[in-house]
Design a protein around this motif. Structure first.
Motif, PDB file in Angstrom:
ATOM      1  N   ARG A 187       0.641  -1.410   0.068  1.00 56.76           N
ATOM      2  CA  ARG A 187       0.045  -0.301   0.263  1.00 56.76           C
ATOM      3  C   ARG A 187       0.885   1.454  -0.198  1.00 56.76           C
ATOM      4  O   ARG A 187      -0.094   1.927  -0.207  1.00 56.76           O
ATOM      5  CB  ARG A 187      -0.769   0.035   1.390  1.00 56.76           C
ATOM      6  CG  ARG A 187      -1.704   1.142   1.112  1.00 56.76           C
ATOM      7  CD  ARG A 187      -2.680   0.949   2.467  1.00 56.76           C
ATOM      8  NE  ARG A 187      -3.099  -0.501   2.689  1.00 56.76           N
ATOM      9  CZ  ARG A 187      -4.869  -0.158   2.136  1.00 56.76           C
ATOM     10  NH1 ARG A 187      -4.812   0.593   1.471  1.00 56.76           N
ATOM     11  NH2 ARG A 187      -5.636  -1.626   1.535  1.00 56.76           N
ATOM     12  N   ASP A 188       1.847   0.874   0.595  1.00 54.11           N
ATOM     13  CA  ASP A 188       3.099   2.406   1.204  1.00 54.11           C
ATOM     14  C   ASP A 188       4.498   2.349   0.049  1.00 54.11           C
ATOM     15  O   ASP A 188       4.785   3.315   0.175  1.00 54.11           O
ATOM     16  CB  ASP A 188       2.911   2.184   1.458  1.00 54.11           C
ATOM     17  CG  ASP A 188       4.028   1.190   2.696  1.00 54.11           C
ATOM     18  OD1 ASP A 188       4.087   0.256   2.208  1.00 54.11           O
ATOM     19  OD2 ASP A 188       4.328   1.262   4.017  1.00 54.11           O
ATOM     20  N   GLY A 189       4.427   1.672  -0.929  1.00 52.84           N
ATOM     21  CA  GLY A 189       5.352   1.479  -1.996  1.00 52.84           C
ATOM     22  C   GLY A 189       6.173   0.060  -2.292  1.00 52.84           C
ATOM     23  O   GLY A 189       4.980  -0.709  -1.344  1.00 52.84           O
ATOM     24  N   PHE A 190       7.285   0.516  -2.176  1.00 53.56           N
ATOM     25  CA  PHE A 190       8.064  -1.677  -2.410  1.00 53.56           C
ATOM     26  C   PHE A 190       8.103  -1.939  -1.332  1.00 53.56           C
ATOM     27  O   PHE A 190       8.003  -1.427  -0.462  1.00 53.56           O
ATOM     28  CB  PHE A 190       9.501  -0.892  -2.866  1.00 53.56           C
ATOM     29  CG  PHE A 190       9.849  -0.813  -4.674  1.00 53.56           C
ATOM     30  CD1 PHE A 190       7.652  -1.296  -5.672  1.00 53.56           C
ATOM     31  CD2 PHE A 190      10.318  -1.203  -5.506  1.00 53.56           C
ATOM     32  CE1 PHE A 190       8.462  -1.355  -6.616  1.00 53.56           C
ATOM     33  CE2 PHE A 190      10.809  -0.339  -6.484  1.00 53.56           C
ATOM     34  CZ  PHE A 190       9.078  -0.786  -6.987  1.00 53.56           C
ATOM     35  N   ASP A 191       8.444  -3.007  -1.459  1.00 53.50           N
ATOM     36  CA  ASP A 191       8.856  -4.729  -0.321  1.00 53.50           C
ATOM     37  C   ASP A 191      10.219  -4.039  -0.603  1.00 53.50           C
ATOM     38  O   ASP A 191      10.894  -4.477  -1.362  1.00 53.50           O
ATOM     39  CB  ASP A 191       8.371  -6.192  -0.316  1.00 53.50           C
ATOM     40  CG  ASP A 191       8.707  -7.075   0.523  1.00 53.50           C
ATOM     41  OD1 ASP A 191       9.646  -6.349   1.578  1.00 53.50           O
ATOM     42  OD2 ASP A 191       8.694  -7.720   0.915  1.00 53.50           O
ATOM     43  N   LEU A 192      10.356  -3.496   0.098  1.00 49.20           N
ATOM     44  CA  LEU A 192      11.476  -2.334   0.391  1.00 49.20           C
ATOM     45  C   LEU A 192      12.701  -3.812   0.968  1.00 49.20           C
ATOM     46  O   LEU A 192      14.302  -3.438   0.599  1.00 49.20           O
ATOM     47  CB  LEU A 192      11.940  -1.579   1.626  1.00 49.20           C
ATOM     48  CG  LEU A 192      11.809  -0.553   0.621  1.00 49.20           C
ATOM     49  CD1 LEU A 192      11.622   0.364   2.029  1.00 49.20           C
ATOM     50  CD2 LEU A 192      11.730   0.032  -0.709  1.00 49.20           C
ATOM     51  N   GLU A 193      12.282  -4.723   2.145  1.00 56.35           N
ATOM     52  CA  GLU A 193      13.284  -6.335   2.353  1.00 56.35           C
ATOM     53  C   GLU A 193      13.874  -6.606   0.653  1.00 56.35           C
ATOM     54  O   GLU A 193      14.760  -7.529   0.977  1.00 56.35           O
ATOM     55  CB  GLU A 193      12.685  -7.142   3.544  1.00 56.35           C
ATOM     56  CG  GLU A 193      13.101  -6.406   4.498  1.00 56.35           C
ATOM     57  CD  GLU A 193      12.200  -6.828   5.642  1.00 56.35           C
ATOM     58  OE1 GLU A 193      11.718  -8.238   5.793  1.00 56.35           O
ATOM     59  OE2 GLU A 193      11.919  -6.378   6.662  1.00 56.35           O
TER      60      GLU A 193
END
Lengths: 471, 471
Positions: A225-231
């Motif tokens: 919902r708030d952008g990429f899965d940064l992991e």
């Protein structure tokens, strides 16, 4: 391969072997079955479906002759590598939508087009400005303009960016013939210089996917919902030397989401840590409903990691074919050289018209009008979807793309085809994915559909759903 | 390395080692000394020049530190490989000439620019047509246009080509954002599909050379008065699998020559025999002085071997940024896909303006005017050159490029620099060659210089020559 791969319809007049052929072919076309997937043996499938061996053999032979599968002596039957050229073609829907100079297909409710319908375009203003310039600038309109762009336009935009906390020098600003050219220039410069590996979201803008597919090795990262899965992103960056990360920050296609400020900060940290670029494709950030989002570029304080590509197609007029790039220092010279070999320079007439739109305040006035219009339309979309069996996946705060979930058990491909028959055009979910056949969602754009069409279109879709579940 | 490589001037205040450094550096820059050429040993050069060992060592060390040469233990000193990036930059002269939206450098007589000066551009006609279209076509001017180009424009051009014995279908016609984009699309499609080997003339248009240098392996063929040395071309085609042969047919840059009809026929035969394409860059064929030349494309009766790229920059206005390509069937789909990823479509406004220019007869009237003007100017060039120590290499029958030979013994690079000081800009011969430093010629363009400037400019050049021989 799942057991329920093949649906045979004995009442269908199509021969059984052709039904089998068609079903498998379509799953391969949609990349639900990917390269080197093992298919069931003829015997297995024959038993599963309760159908004669020879019928299965006939279907497999047809698939083989059409280049969809290959047989490997002693090991079985496998899905063949798809030709790159298949990817290189823009999806037919998209090309079609550009035919004849119009984005709206007649007699159809257009939930595909990402460009405003004609009635919204500021033609009177465009006309007044053009006539004014023809009187004022004379023959200067007709000469070659600087390859970096019309100097005064670049100066004005550089100044304007300050109000968004983006402090760059004019030399970091490159005018392009639309945002698509920005992407093309980036590929020309970054792929030759570094390598050909890029990261995109899962899902991501299909136009970018198609552009990258020809030349790049593409990695995808899950989208929250708030952008990429940064992991997940960091796992890739650790392993691979990535040329750039591609994303939209605000009201992105297809999900409509905006990145959170926290994730924006972290994304830049990652780019710094792993020494890569972020390509921010900004075509919609001006079209917020409530307030402007924090620009990613304003967080790139050293101007080293973010390449912004800006389009005026959605916020002003598509036909002006202009956009700009904000470039880190080390790329400015390379990009201007690539621009030179691409088309020497962008139309001077159009650049001067754009400058006049910006300087006179006409552009800002028009934006305000669009913001109100799209906000209102989104309210209509929301209400109509609530009354249907569809679901809005993420509430949007600007733009005009909504990512809609289908009810469980509905086959998105069949839904898409039935919608087409019912005079509604949408973009099915799978075009936004690299090689997964996720068709549980579709993208609804309300750029080109007015309120009445929105209500009518969503009602028709609900009828399609009803018929599909009733069958 | 020839003995006379180094000219030492004892009266010059520059230290001797720096003079040596500079001379060698410049020969490498001009590619007179190419990669891996062995330079004389320190001892040899010291003896040849009668100069101290240590001075030579100092010069060689400076060359090494600047990346011009490398030393190989026990074998000597060699010229280093030049970085490709050096080639990729458009020549500074060319970029400069686009700065500020003007092609004419102030206070300088411009014999470089290949675009007409402002006074020649049909601005009044452009203005009338634009205003007419703004009234007539309304908002349709602002939408996306077809990726292949504005349909009516393509139909009109297809029809128009019949009078030149070119019979193609509309689908073989692709509108581009200028001729340079045509070259770019060809590279995108042909280099990925076949290989990266191309053939050009020796000399050839420097803009094409710079475009190809980044991605292609370039072969060059000697240029005669009537076109390529076709025997030399065939030798290359026999040995190598060539993606395409690049050439201009009429009044080409830099030599001004036109291909003979016989050589055109033979060129197509060779393309057929060796299964390759000919890319015909046509920016000047409309500007004949006496009569129109036979179009190469009209000889390609199966429409299989010739890709024509047409520009409107020279014959109409550079700022319109439009051209077109005539494509063999097998390339149309690939080119339109490449066009889509390059910039989606060309400006609809400009395409409609161009169509109106063509349909109304305004374009043809303008061409007639240009033909008379350039023919007259060429007469002035010829007369002025006859009165000078310069020589016209080939008499031209159209266009505005003249290939001028310097008197024997004149160093073209020094001549070029002295011209610059005297307020005359020309393009020195070597920019038109792949890697030979032939500076015995230069290109004089009279597109942007009027009669008075032509006379004045050539007189000044003659003065420069006089001073150089007197020194």
């Amino acid at each position: 391969m799942k057991k329920n791969l093949i649906n045979i319809d004995p009442s269908d007049k199509t021969p059984i072997y052709k039904q089998i052929y068609k079903e498998i072919k379509e799953r391969i076309d949609r990349a639900e079955l990917v390269e080197n997937t093992k298919l069931p043996s003829i015997r297995q499938l024959s038993m599963q479906l309760g159908i004669n061996n020879l019928t299965i053999l006939k279907a497999y032979n047809l698939l083989e002759s059409k280049g969809y599968i290959y047989k490997k002596q002693g090991s079985g039957v496998f899905v063949k590598k798809r030709e790159l050229s298949l990817y290189f073609e823009p999806p037919k829907d998209v090309l079609e939508s550009f035919k004849g100079g119009e984005t709206v297909v007649q007699d159809t409710i257009d939930f595909v087009s990402g460009t405003p319908s004609k009635s919204i375009l500021p033609f009177d203003e465009f006309k007044d400005i053009s006539i004014k310039l023809l009187e004022r600038d004379g023959v200067d309109l007709l000469t070659y303009h600087n390859t970096r762009g019309y100097d005064q336009l670049r100066a004005h935009i550089t100044e304007r960016l300050k109000s968004r906390d983006i402090f760059i020098s004019k030399r970091n600003l490159q005018i392009t013939s639309g945002a698509q050219q920005g992407l093309d220039l980036i590929l020309k410069v970054l792929l030759s210089q570094k390598n050909n590996k890029v990261v995109v979201g899962r899902p991501t803008y299909h136009g970018a996917l198609n552009t990258f597919r020809k030349e790049c090795k593409i990695y995808s990262v899950g989208m929250d919902r708030d952008g990429f899965d940064l992991e997940e992103l960091e796992e890739i960056l650790k392993e691979e030397n990535i040329a750039f990360i591609y994303t939209m920050m605000d009201f992105e296609s297809p999900t409509g989401i905006s990145w959170s400020d926290e994730k924006k900060e972290k994304l830049i940290e990652l780019a710094e840590r792993y020494n890569t670029y972020i390509v921010e494709d900004d075509c919609l950030s001006d079209l917020y409903f409530h307030k402007r989002k924090l620009p990613l570029k304003s967080l790139d304080r050293e101007n080293k990691y973010v390449i912004s590509i800006k389009s005026f197609s959605k916020a002003l007029v598509p036909g002006i074919r202009l956009g700009y790039m904000i470039l880190p220092d080390e790329l400015t010279q390379k990009i201007v050289s690539a621009k030179f070999t691409s088309d020497i320079s962008s139309s001077g007439l159009n650049q001067r018209i754009l400058l006049e739109f910006l300087e006179s305040g006409t552009f800002d006035k028009h934006l305000n009008k669009l913001r109100r219009l799209y906000k209102k339309r989104y309210g209509v979309v929301r209400e109509a979807i609530e009354d249907s069996n569809l679901t809005i996946t993420y509430d949007i705060e600007g733009g005009f793309y909504v990512w809609i979930a289908l009810p469980k058990g509905i086959d998105g491909n069949i839904f898409y085809l039935n919608c087409k028959k019912a005079g509604i055009s949408i973009l099915p979910g799978n075009v936004f994915f690299l090689n997964e056949g996720r068709v549980t969602h579709f993208r609804l754009s309300f750029a080109a559909a007015d309120e009445e069409q929105i209500v009518e279109g969503i009602q028709r879709m609900n009828k399609v759903l009803f018929q599909m579940t009733a069958e």
